[in-house]
Design a protein around this motif. Structure first.
Motif, PDB file in Angstrom:
ATOM      1  N   ALA A  46      -4.423   2.363   0.249  1.00 40.19           N
ATOM      2  CA  ALA A  46      -3.697   2.790  -1.256  1.00 40.19           C
ATOM      3  C   ALA A  46      -4.045   1.779  -2.484  1.00 40.19           C
ATOM      4  O   ALA A  46      -4.292   2.159  -3.475  1.00 40.19           O
ATOM      5  CB  ALA A  46      -2.115   2.388  -0.975  1.00 40.19           C
ATOM      6  N   GLY A  47      -4.749   0.567  -2.234  1.00 36.25           N
ATOM      7  CA  GLY A  47      -5.259  -0.169  -2.919  1.00 36.25           C
ATOM      8  C   GLY A  47      -4.025  -0.997  -3.634  1.00 36.25           C
ATOM      9  O   GLY A  47      -2.899  -0.698  -3.513  1.00 36.25           O
ATOM     10  N   GLY A  48      -4.378  -2.222  -4.432  1.00 38.05           N
ATOM     11  CA  GLY A  48      -3.451  -2.924  -5.061  1.00 38.05           C
ATOM     12  C   GLY A  48      -3.747  -4.351  -4.293  1.00 38.05           C
ATOM     13  O   GLY A  48      -3.438  -5.387  -5.107  1.00 38.05           O
ATOM     14  N   LEU A  49      -3.750  -4.492  -3.118  1.00 35.78           N
ATOM     15  CA  LEU A  49      -3.925  -6.034  -2.833  1.00 35.78           C
ATOM     16  C   LEU A  49      -5.068  -6.496  -2.976  1.00 35.78           C
ATOM     17  O   LEU A  49      -5.227  -8.060  -3.165  1.00 35.78           O
ATOM     18  CB  LEU A  49      -3.928  -5.799  -1.279  1.00 35.78           C
ATOM     19  CG  LEU A  49      -2.940  -5.188  -0.273  1.00 35.78           C
ATOM     20  CD1 LEU A  49      -3.348  -5.387   1.089  1.00 35.78           C
ATOM     21  CD2 LEU A  49      -1.738  -6.242  -0.604  1.00 35.78           C
ATOM     22  N   ILE A  84       2.895   0.812  -1.608  1.00 36.59           N
ATOM     23  CA  ILE A  84       2.542   0.474  -0.381  1.00 36.59           C
ATOM     24  C   ILE A  84       1.989  -0.948  -0.045  1.00 36.59           C
ATOM     25  O   ILE A  84       2.338  -1.626   0.811  1.00 36.59           O
ATOM     26  CB  ILE A  84       1.150   1.560   0.040  1.00 36.59           C
ATOM     27  CG1 ILE A  84       1.658   3.037  -0.038  1.00 36.59           C
ATOM     28  CG2 ILE A  84       1.073   1.253   1.419  1.00 36.59           C
ATOM     29  CD1 ILE A  84       3.079   3.391   0.899  1.00 36.59           C
ATOM     30  N   ALA A  85       1.325  -1.288  -1.106  1.00 35.35           N
ATOM     31  CA  ALA A  85       0.923  -2.781  -0.889  1.00 35.35           C
ATOM     32  C   ALA A  85       2.128  -3.775  -1.141  1.00 35.35           C
ATOM     33  O   ALA A  85       2.235  -4.762  -0.505  1.00 35.35           O
ATOM     34  CB  ALA A  85      -0.038  -3.227  -2.312  1.00 35.35           C
ATOM     35  N   THR A  86       3.111  -3.292  -1.920  1.00 34.76           N
ATOM     36  CA  THR A  86       4.255  -4.212  -2.163  1.00 34.76           C
ATOM     37  C   THR A  86       5.007  -4.260  -0.750  1.00 34.76           C
ATOM     38  O   THR A  86       5.612  -5.513  -0.384  1.00 34.76           O
ATOM     39  CB  THR A  86       5.216  -3.592  -3.236  1.00 34.76           C
ATOM     40  OG1 THR A  86       4.510  -3.627  -4.443  1.00 34.76           O
ATOM     41  CG2 THR A  86       6.506  -4.586  -3.401  1.00 34.76           C
ATOM     42  N   THR A  87       5.347  -3.220  -0.080  1.00 42.35           N
ATOM     43  CA  THR A  87       5.787  -2.972   0.972  1.00 42.35           C
ATOM     44  C   THR A  87       5.076  -3.992   2.267  1.00 42.35           C
ATOM     45  O   THR A  87       5.563  -4.694   3.078  1.00 42.35           O
ATOM     46  CB  THR A  87       5.708  -1.749   1.810  1.00 42.35           C
ATOM     47  OG1 THR A  87       6.518  -0.830   0.799  1.00 42.35           O
ATOM     48  CG2 THR A  87       6.473  -1.512   3.110  1.00 42.35           C
TER      49      THR A  87
END
Length: 313
Positions: A215-218, A61-64
Motif C-alpha cells: 500500500a505504501g507509506g512506510l 494500512i501502514a498505520t495498522t
C-alpha cells in the motif's frame, strides 16, 4: 456442545490477580475501577483519532502495521515470563488468531479513513452483539440485536451519500473480525495463557507487513510519524489493557461490560471534538440504538464471566 461464554465487548485475558500489570496499574490502584474503565474507553478512541491523523502521511494500512507492531513489542515485554510450552502446542491457533487480529485492524482503520469514527465503531459492534445473541439462544437477546439492526437500517439511506459504501463494508468486516476474536480468544487463553495475545499480535504484525509494503507509506517514515504510531499503540493497547487489568480485579464482569458498551457514544464524542466529525441526527440515533443493544445484552447475560481482548480501535 456448550456455547462459548461471551461478554461484550471482549478484550484480552488479564494476568493472574496476584501479579501486578505494571507501573500504570500500580499507580491506578487507588482509583475507582469504574473510572479506570472509562479512562480506558476514552483512551482507545483517542488512539483511533490519532491514527486518523496519521493516515494522510502513512495511509491506514501502514498505520495498522505500525500500531500492531508496537503493540506486539509492548505486550511481549509485559508477558515475557509467561511464554511456555502451550505456545508451541497451539501454533496453528496462534496463527489463526494473528490473522484475525491483522484483518480486523486493517478493516477498521480502512473504515475510519472513510466514515466517521462513531459510525464505524457502532457498525463494528454489531459483530460481537450478534455472537452474544446467537450463542445465548434466548429470545430476549434477539430483541437487543434487533436494536442493533435498527441502528444499521437508520444509516442505510446515507450509504452512497454521506457514508462511503466501502467504509461501511469495511466496518462490517471489522465487526466480523471482532466476532471471530470473541470466539477464538477463550481457546487461546486456555491453551496458551497470558502470552497468547502478545504472540498473536506478533503474528498480526507479520501478516500486515506485506499489505503495508504494497500500500505504501512506510517509506515516508520519520521520527514524528513513528512517535505518532507509538502513541496509537499506547493509547489503543498498552494503557487501556493496564487500566482494565486493574479494574477487573475490583469490579464485576457485568458492571465492566455495561461501561464498555459506551464505546460507540465515546467514539462519536471523540470524533466530533477531536476530528471535527459532526454527525447528522440519523447517525446519532443509530449509535444510540447500538448502545442500547449492547447494554441490553450485557444486562440479560446471567453467566457473569468475561472474556477480555481489545477492540480494533
Amino acid at each position: 456442545m456448550t456455547p462459548p461464554t461471551v461478554d461484550l465487548p471482549a478484550r484480552p485475558e488479564a494476568p493472574e490477580p496476584h501479579r501486578r500489570a505494571g507501573p500504570i496499574a500500580r499507580a491506578a490502584e487507588a482509583v475507582p475501577p469504574a473510572a479506570l474503565v472509562m479512562v480506558s474507553v476514552v483512551s482507545i478512541q483517542l488512539g483511533a483519532a490519532v491514527a486518523v491523523n496519521l493516515f494522510e502521511a502513512l495511509g491506514p494500512i501502514a498505520t495498522t502495521f505500525l500500531r500492531v507492531t508496537f503493540s506486539a513489542v509492548l505486550l511481549l515485554v509485559a508477558t515475557r515470563g509467561h511464554i511456555g510450552a502451550g505456545a508451541r502446542r497451539h501454533v496453528g491457533l496462534l496463527l489463526l488468531f494473528g490473522c484475525v487480529i491483522g484483518a480486523m485492524n486493517m478493516s477498521f482503520y480502512g473504515a475510519i479513513a472513510r466514515i466517521p469514527l462513531g459510525v464505524a465503531v457502532a457498525i463494528e459492534f454489531i459483530g460481537p452483539l450478534g455472537v452474544a445473541a446467537i450463542t445465548s439462544r434466548r429470545p430476549r437477546d434477539f430483541v437487543w440485536i434487533g436494536f442493533a439492526v435498527a441502528g444499521l437500517v437508520l444509516l442505510t439511506p446515507d450509504i452512497g451519500g454521506d457514508l462511503d459504501p466501502l467504509g461501511v463494508g469495511l466496518a462490517l468486516l471489522a465487526g466480523a473480525g471482532w466476532a471471530s476474536f470473541v470466539l477464538i480468544s477463550p481457546r487461546v487463553a486456555r491453551g496458551v495463557g497470558t502470552a497468547g495475545l502478545a504472540l498473536a499480535m506478533a503474528v498480526a504484525s507479520l501478516v500486515t507487513l506485506p499489505f503495508g509494503l504494497a500500500a505504501g507509506g512506510l517509506e515516508r517514515l520519520e521520527p514524528g510519524l513513528l512517535a505518532g504510531a507509538l502513541a496509537v499503540a499506547i493509547l489503543s493497547t498498552a494503557l487501556p489493557l493496564s487500566l482494565e487489568f486493574e479494574a477487573l480485579r475490583r469490579m464485576t464482569a457485568r458492571a465492566y461490560g455495561i461501561l464498555v458498551t459506551l464505546e460507540p457514544v465515546t467514539a462519536a464524542l471523540v470524533g466530533a471534538l477531536v476530528l471535527g466529525q459532526a454527525l447528522p441526527p440519523t447517525a446519532v440515533a443509530a449509535i444510540a440504538c447500538v448502545t442500547v443493544a449492547a447494554i441490553g445484552v450485557t444486562l440479560s447475560d446471567r453467566r457473569g464471566a468475561v472474556v477480555v481482548p481489545p477492540t480494533s480501535g
